[in-house]
Design an enzyme around this catalytic site. Structure first.
Site, short mmCIF file in Angstrom:
data_model
loop_
_atom_site.label_atom_id
_atom_site.label_comp_id
_atom_site.label_asym_id
_atom_site.label_seq_id
_atom_site.Cartn_x
_atom_site.Cartn_y
_atom_site.Cartn_z
N ARG A 125 11.11 -11.85 7.06
CA ARG A 125 10.70 -12.33 5.80
C ARG A 125 11.07 -11.24 4.82
O ARG A 125 11.43 -11.63 3.76
CB ARG A 125 9.38 -13.02 5.85
N HIS A 163 -2.62 -14.82 -1.27
CA HIS A 163 -2.46 -14.80 -0.01
C HIS A 163 -1.63 -13.51 0.43
O HIS A 163 -1.06 -13.30 1.80
CB HIS A 163 -1.45 -15.97 0.38
N CYS A 206 1.61 5.43 10.56
CA CYS A 206 0.78 5.25 9.19
C CYS A 206 1.37 6.42 8.07
O CYS A 206 1.29 7.71 8.69
CB CYS A 206 -0.34 5.03 9.03
N CYS A 241 -2.21 8.29 7.57
CA CYS A 241 -2.90 9.21 8.64
C CYS A 241 -2.32 9.40 10.01
O CYS A 241 -2.80 10.02 10.95
CB CYS A 241 -4.21 8.32 9.02
N LEU A 279 8.00 -30.93 -7.06
CA LEU A 279 9.24 -31.74 -6.58
C LEU A 279 8.84 -33.19 -6.57
O LEU A 279 9.62 -34.04 -7.17
CB LEU A 279 9.87 -31.39 -5.51
#
Length: 234
Positions: free
Chosen positions: A55, A108, A135, A138, A202
């Site tokens: 995505r 969200h 990360c 860290c 729509l």
């Protein structure tokens, strides 16, 4: 004047971003329990990462449409005339921001952010994530997760959303299904407070009967029309 806008998947669909609940949407292709819940992430984190890597990669292939640009233009015009504007979005893409909107509450989460479960840092991120990704703050491995609100988790910015609704003079919902709460409950809150409400979609949503007015058609066509009409009154 304080216009509060809520946008959903129909807003970005006109840019080519997959919706979730349509017959060919994301949940027709993927089991949401496996890729959009804390339990799914605990069971198979790489599968979840693969879903959001895919995505995230689509963000590079889509651009804001006329509806995104119209809302950014409206925000600027309202500000220049001493009015307020708040944009609440259920979408996790970055199209509103790329179109120029400033006052955005992404309830969200955001696809272009990740967070570290070890140190709590929130990091802008545009590349794939795997269980071997460290990360950058860290250096812990396997501690990164998408900065996304999953099913069963609390949406973000609820205090800011409530504050905006308390001072709103109009509430407009654009491209939402009317089925996902607490976003779907905002129209009821607006009605309770006597705020005029408008749905641009729509087709009529599940809670279309709660709105004072409805404008139906593609967001990229109807939102600029509505914005032009409103701006003529400023």
């Amino acid at each position: 004047m304080h216009i509060v806008i809520l946008t959903g998947a129909g807003m970005s669909a006109d840019s080519g971003v997959d919706t979730f609940r349509d017959p060919n949407g994301a949940w027709a292709k993927h089991d949401w329990r496996e890729v959009a819940t804390p339990e799914g992430f605990a069971k198979d984190p790489q599968k979840v990462h693969d879903f959001y890597n895919m995505r995230r990669a689509t963000l590079k292939k889509v651009i804001p449409n006329a509806a995104h640009h119209a809302l950014a233009t409206l925000e600027k015009a309202l500000g220049e005339n001493g009015h307020d504007f708040t944009l609440i979005t259920q979408n996790v893409d970055d199209l509103h921001r790329r179109a120029g909107s400033q006052s955005i509450l992404p309830m969200h989460g955001q696809l272009d952010l990740i967070t570290c479960m070890a140190c709590g840092e929130i990091i802008e991120w545009h590349d794939p994530v795997t269980l071997d990704t460290n990360c950058p703050h860290c250096s812990s491995k396997g501690s990164l997760r998408p900065y996304i609100v999953w099913f069963g988790e609390n949406p973000r910015y609820m205090a800011e959303i409530d504050e905006a609704m308390q001072s709103a003079t109009q509430f407009v919902s654009i491209g939402t299904s009317g089925t996902v709460y607490p976003a779907a409950g905002l129209v009821g809150e607006a009605t309770h407070r006597g705020i005029p409400t408008l749905e641009i979609n729509l087709e009529p949503s599940e809670n279309a009967h709660l709105f004072d007015q409805g404008i139906y058609g593609l967001a990229k066509d109807k939102v600029p029309f509505w914005v032009d009409t409103l701006m003529a009154t400023l």
